[in-house]
Write a protein that holds these residues in place. Sequence first.
Motif, PDB file in Angstrom:
ATOM      1  N   ALA A   1      35.643  53.285  72.810  1.00  0.00           N
ATOM      2  CA  ALA A   1      36.595  54.587  72.937  1.00  0.00           C
ATOM      3  C   ALA A   1      37.561  54.630  72.000  1.00  0.00           C
ATOM      4  CB  ALA A   1      37.062  54.138  74.584  1.00  0.00           C
ATOM      5  N   ALA A   2      37.851  53.440  71.406  1.00  0.00           N
ATOM      6  CA  ALA A   2      39.075  53.877  70.057  1.00  0.00           C
ATOM      7  C   ALA A   2      38.577  54.049  68.769  1.00  0.00           C
ATOM      8  CB  ALA A   2      39.806  52.602  70.071  1.00  0.00           C
ATOM      9  N   CYS A   3      37.459  54.245  68.727  1.00  0.00           N
ATOM     10  CA  CYS A   3      36.717  54.325  67.112  1.00  0.00           C
ATOM     11  C   CYS A   3      36.896  56.157  66.947  1.00  0.00           C
ATOM     12  CB  CYS A   3      34.986  54.445  67.467  1.00  0.00           C
ATOM     13  SG  CYS A   3      34.150  55.132  66.029  1.00  0.00           S
ATOM     14  N   VAL A   4      37.321  56.211  65.994  1.00  0.00           N
ATOM     15  CA  VAL A   4      37.597  57.595  65.441  1.00  0.00           C
ATOM     16  C   VAL A   4      36.482  58.326  64.573  1.00  0.00           C
ATOM     17  CG1 VAL A   4      40.091  57.627  66.148  1.00  0.00           C
ATOM     18  CG2 VAL A   4      39.337  56.980  63.602  1.00  0.00           C
ATOM     19  N   GLY A   5      35.464  57.403  64.204  1.00  0.00           N
ATOM     20  CA  GLY A   5      34.476  57.949  63.141  1.00  0.00           C
ATOM     21  C   GLY A   5      34.812  57.557  61.753  1.00  0.00           C
ATOM     22  N   ASN A   6      35.574  56.552  61.483  1.00  0.00           N
ATOM     23  CA  ASN A   6      35.983  56.531  60.052  1.00  0.00           C
ATOM     24  C   ASN A   6      34.519  56.223  59.331  1.00  0.00           C
ATOM     25  OD1 ASN A   6      38.627  56.760  59.276  1.00  0.00           O
ATOM     26  ND2 ASN A   6      38.892  55.280  60.914  1.00  0.00           N
TER      27      ASN A   6
ATOM     28  N   ALA B   1      29.205  51.770  56.496  1.00  0.00           N
ATOM     29  CA  ALA B   1      29.204  51.899  54.900  1.00  0.00           C
ATOM     30  C   ALA B   1      28.972  50.319  54.392  1.00  0.00           C
ATOM     31  CB  ALA B   1      30.398  52.044  54.318  1.00  0.00           C
ATOM     32  N   ILE B   2      29.527  49.323  55.389  1.00  0.00           N
ATOM     33  CA  ILE B   2      29.182  47.975  54.992  1.00  0.00           C
ATOM     34  C   ILE B   2      27.850  47.382  55.339  1.00  0.00           C
ATOM     35  CG2 ILE B   2      30.020  45.580  55.552  1.00  0.00           C
ATOM     36  CD1 ILE B   2      32.295  46.674  53.854  1.00  0.00           C
ATOM     37  N   SER B   3      27.533  47.908  56.612  1.00  0.00           N
ATOM     38  CA  SER B   3      26.213  47.538  57.289  1.00  0.00           C
ATOM     39  C   SER B   3      25.793  48.498  58.330  1.00  0.00           C
ATOM     40  CB  SER B   3      26.205  45.972  57.654  1.00  0.00           C
ATOM     41  OG  SER B   3      24.760  45.637  58.378  1.00  0.00           O
ATOM     42  N   GLN B   4      24.550  49.183  57.806  1.00  0.00           N
ATOM     43  CA  GLN B   4      24.176  50.107  59.173  1.00  0.00           C
ATOM     44  C   GLN B   4      23.473  49.528  60.169  1.00  0.00           C
ATOM     45  OE1 GLN B   4      22.083  53.592  57.336  1.00  0.00           O
ATOM     46  NE2 GLN B   4      23.850  54.222  56.240  1.00  0.00           N
ATOM     47  N   GLU B   5      22.981  48.224  59.604  1.00  0.00           N
ATOM     48  CA  GLU B   5      22.469  47.561  60.577  1.00  0.00           C
ATOM     49  C   GLU B   5      23.070  46.788  61.819  1.00  0.00           C
ATOM     50  OE1 GLU B   5      19.929  44.657  58.841  1.00  0.00           O
ATOM     51  OE2 GLU B   5      19.288  43.411  60.782  1.00  0.00           O
TER      52      GLU B   5
ATOM     53  N   GLU C   1      26.773  36.949  58.923  1.00  0.00           N
ATOM     54  CA  GLU C   1      28.208  36.614  59.367  1.00  0.00           C
ATOM     55  C   GLU C   1      29.104  37.346  58.290  1.00  0.00           C
ATOM     56  OE1 GLU C   1      26.017  34.352  59.201  1.00  0.00           O
ATOM     57  OE2 GLU C   1      25.617  33.597  61.079  1.00  0.00           O
ATOM     58  N   ALA C   2      28.947  37.007  57.093  1.00  0.00           N
ATOM     59  CA  ALA C   2      29.916  37.685  56.026  1.00  0.00           C
ATOM     60  C   ALA C   2      30.080  39.329  56.248  1.00  0.00           C
ATOM     61  CB  ALA C   2      29.687  37.337  54.755  1.00  0.00           C
ATOM     62  N   LEU C   3      28.970  39.679  56.286  1.00  0.00           N
ATOM     63  CA  LEU C   3      28.843  41.279  56.427  1.00  0.00           C
ATOM     64  C   LEU C   3      29.624  41.877  57.803  1.00  0.00           C
ATOM     65  CD1 LEU C   3      25.387  42.538  55.483  1.00  0.00           C
ATOM     66  CD2 LEU C   3      27.526  43.275  54.453  1.00  0.00           C
ATOM     67  N   ALA C   4      29.383  40.799  58.836  1.00  0.00           N
ATOM     68  CA  ALA C   4      30.134  41.331  60.211  1.00  0.00           C
ATOM     69  C   ALA C   4      31.431  41.407  59.860  1.00  0.00           C
ATOM     70  CB  ALA C   4      29.470  40.004  61.348  1.00  0.00           C
ATOM     71  N   ARG C   5      32.054  40.276  59.300  1.00  0.00           N
ATOM     72  CA  ARG C   5      33.486  39.977  59.068  1.00  0.00           C
ATOM     73  C   ARG C   5      34.085  41.367  58.020  1.00  0.00           C
ATOM     74  NH1 ARG C   5      34.334  34.669  61.036  1.00  0.00           N
ATOM     75  NH2 ARG C   5      32.527  33.412  60.180  1.00  0.00           N
ATOM     76  N   ARG C   6      33.059  41.502  57.048  1.00  0.00           N
ATOM     77  CA  ARG C   6      33.563  42.535  56.278  1.00  0.00           C
ATOM     78  C   ARG C   6      33.871  43.773  56.830  1.00  0.00           C
ATOM     79  NH1 ARG C   6      29.890  42.795  51.470  1.00  0.00           N
ATOM     80  NH2 ARG C   6      30.939  44.767  50.929  1.00  0.00           N
ATOM     81  N   GLY C   7      32.722  44.090  57.684  1.00  0.00           N
ATOM     82  CA  GLY C   7      32.708  45.228  58.508  1.00  0.00           C
ATOM     83  C   GLY C   7      33.956  45.298  59.306  1.00  0.00           C
TER      84      GLY C   7
END
Length: 70
Positions: A8-13, A18-22, A44-50
């Motif tokens: 609900a708080a996502c504003v579509g940035n 861009a980090i991981s579409q998966e 895991e690293a991609l998750a943290r970066r995202g």
Amino acid sequence: MKIRIDKAACVGNARCAAISQELFPLDDGGYIAVEVVEVPPGMEALARRGARACPERVITIVEDDDKKPE
Ligand code: F3S
């Protein structure tokens, strides 16, 4: 590890996608499409970066409880 998203708080940035579409799929409107994602091994690293990439800070990393720190 899981990713939890306050949809609900996502504003579509779309910085997460861009980090991981998966890990961070977007819906047709460009908002995050998921609320909980199980992070596949090795991502895991991609998750943290995202999570860090979202300026709204709506993405939270949930570590597994059963894993003791080494
Ligand atoms: Fe939304 Fe943040 Fe991603 S605002 S589209 S969760 S970068």
